[in-house]
Write a protein that holds these residues in place. Structure first.
Motif, PDB file in Angstrom:
ATOM      1  N   VAL A 103       0.826  -1.162  -0.115  1.00 26.90           N
ATOM      2  CA  VAL A 103      -0.218  -0.419  -0.336  1.00 26.90           C
ATOM      3  C   VAL A 103       0.981   1.286   0.138  1.00 26.90           C
ATOM      4  O   VAL A 103       2.186   0.934   0.204  1.00 26.90           O
ATOM      5  CB  VAL A 103      -0.823   0.368   1.527  1.00 26.90           C
ATOM      6  N   GLY A 104       0.150   2.416  -0.056  1.00 32.21           N
ATOM      7  CA  GLY A 104       1.009   3.342  -0.292  1.00 32.21           C
ATOM      8  C   GLY A 104       1.818   4.351   1.461  1.00 32.21           C
ATOM      9  O   GLY A 104       0.831   3.786   1.906  1.00 32.21           O
ATOM     10  N   SER A 105       2.475   4.257   1.060  1.00 34.99           N
ATOM     11  CA  SER A 105       3.012   4.542   2.642  1.00 34.99           C
ATOM     12  C   SER A 105       2.670   5.996   2.455  1.00 34.99           C
ATOM     13  O   SER A 105       1.467   5.915   4.039  1.00 34.99           O
ATOM     14  CB  SER A 105       4.815   5.337   2.608  1.00 34.99           C
ATOM     15  N   ARG A 106       2.280   6.762   2.323  1.00 35.39           N
ATOM     16  CA  ARG A 106       1.315   8.271   2.325  1.00 35.39           C
ATOM     17  C   ARG A 106       0.169   7.466   2.730  1.00 35.39           C
ATOM     18  O   ARG A 106      -0.283   8.259   3.913  1.00 35.39           O
ATOM     19  CB  ARG A 106       1.137   8.879   1.077  1.00 35.39           C
ATOM     20  N   THR A 107      -0.514   6.916   1.772  1.00 38.86           N
ATOM     21  CA  THR A 107      -2.277   6.588   2.566  1.00 38.86           C
ATOM     22  C   THR A 107      -2.296   5.187   4.161  1.00 38.86           C
ATOM     23  O   THR A 107      -3.344   6.063   4.513  1.00 38.86           O
ATOM     24  CB  THR A 107      -2.088   5.319   1.968  1.00 38.86           C
ATOM     25  N   LEU A 108      -0.808   4.872   4.575  1.00 36.05           N
ATOM     26  CA  LEU A 108      -0.743   4.252   5.661  1.00 36.05           C
ATOM     27  C   LEU A 108      -0.308   5.481   6.871  1.00 36.05           C
ATOM     28  O   LEU A 108      -1.810   5.425   7.890  1.00 36.05           O
ATOM     29  CB  LEU A 108       0.967   3.622   5.176  1.00 36.05           C
ATOM     30  N   ALA A 109       0.065   6.880   6.604  1.00 35.43           N
ATOM     31  CA  ALA A 109       0.192   7.754   7.010  1.00 35.43           C
ATOM     32  C   ALA A 109      -0.378   8.246   8.155  1.00 35.43           C
ATOM     33  O   ALA A 109      -1.154   8.944   8.638  1.00 35.43           O
ATOM     34  CB  ALA A 109       1.593   8.505   7.102  1.00 35.43           C
ATOM     35  N   ASP A 110      -1.610   8.500   6.227  1.00 35.23           N
ATOM     36  CA  ASP A 110      -3.142   9.793   6.900  1.00 35.23           C
ATOM     37  C   ASP A 110      -3.853   8.402   7.273  1.00 35.23           C
ATOM     38  O   ASP A 110      -4.618   9.175   8.290  1.00 35.23           O
ATOM     39  CB  ASP A 110      -3.253  10.032   5.419  1.00 35.23           C
ATOM     40  N   PHE A 111      -3.744   6.872   7.037  1.00 32.41           N
ATOM     41  CA  PHE A 111      -4.577   6.403   7.801  1.00 32.41           C
ATOM     42  C   PHE A 111      -4.246   6.170   9.680  1.00 32.41           C
ATOM     43  O   PHE A 111      -4.636   6.500  10.637  1.00 32.41           O
ATOM     44  CB  PHE A 111      -5.046   4.860   7.537  1.00 32.41           C
ATOM     45  N   GLU A 112      -3.503   6.043  10.083  1.00 28.55           N
ATOM     46  CA  GLU A 112      -2.695   6.623  10.960  1.00 28.55           C
ATOM     47  C   GLU A 112      -2.434   7.739  12.075  1.00 28.55           C
ATOM     48  O   GLU A 112      -2.830   7.277  13.261  1.00 28.55           O
ATOM     49  CB  GLU A 112      -0.915   5.898  11.263  1.00 28.55           C
ATOM     50  N   THR A 113      -3.398   8.953  11.176  1.00 29.31           N
ATOM     51  CA  THR A 113      -3.145   9.636  12.362  1.00 29.31           C
ATOM     52  C   THR A 113      -4.930  10.484  11.774  1.00 29.31           C
ATOM     53  O   THR A 113      -5.223  11.477  12.054  1.00 29.31           O
ATOM     54  CB  THR A 113      -2.079  11.376  11.544  1.00 29.31           C
ATOM     55  N   GLY A 114      -4.970   9.892  11.698  1.00 33.64           N
ATOM     56  CA  GLY A 114      -7.058  10.214  11.202  1.00 33.64           C
ATOM     57  C   GLY A 114      -6.948  10.568  10.408  1.00 33.64           C
ATOM     58  O   GLY A 114      -8.326  11.542   9.756  1.00 33.64           O
TER      59      GLY A 114
END
Length: 105
Positions: free
Chosen positions: A29-40
């Motif tokens: 998955v995209g690293s930006r997608t994961l980062a954005d998910f974890e920060t809400g």
């Protein structure tokens, strides 16, 4: 209950010693997608959340659903270091080596 909560993802990553970049790579998955998910900031597609959860489970994480008096969480599924678990075999040897430098590949 959702497939995966951001707090579960952060906790599982911490237990495994994975960076967001490492987990994103393993889950494809995209690293930006994961980062954005974890920060809400973002709610990823259901299939993306499933891919992240399956990757974490393969790496040795057990997801705990919330009970009436306790909230959801995560724990390690094995006493041995997750990087040494046979289920990690299909994943990149470099990452396994990074997680456990003393392991023989």
């Amino acid at each position: 209950m959702p497939v995966l909560l951001a707090s579960q993802c952060r906790a599982a990553r911490a237990m495994l010693g994975l960076s967001q970049k490492d987990l994103a790579h393993l889950a494809e998955v995209g690293s930006r997608t994961l980062a954005d998910f974890e920060t809400g900031t973002r709610s990823p597609h259901h299939r993306t959340l499933k891919a992240i959860r399956q990757t974490l489970e393969t790496a040795g994480i057990l997801f705990i659903d919330g009970e009436s008096h306790l909230g959801p969480g995560v724990r390690l599924n094995s006493k041995e270091h997750p990087a040494l678990m046979p289920s990690m075999e299909p994943h990149t040897p470099e990452l396994r080596q990074e997680l456990s430098p003393d392991a023989t590949l």
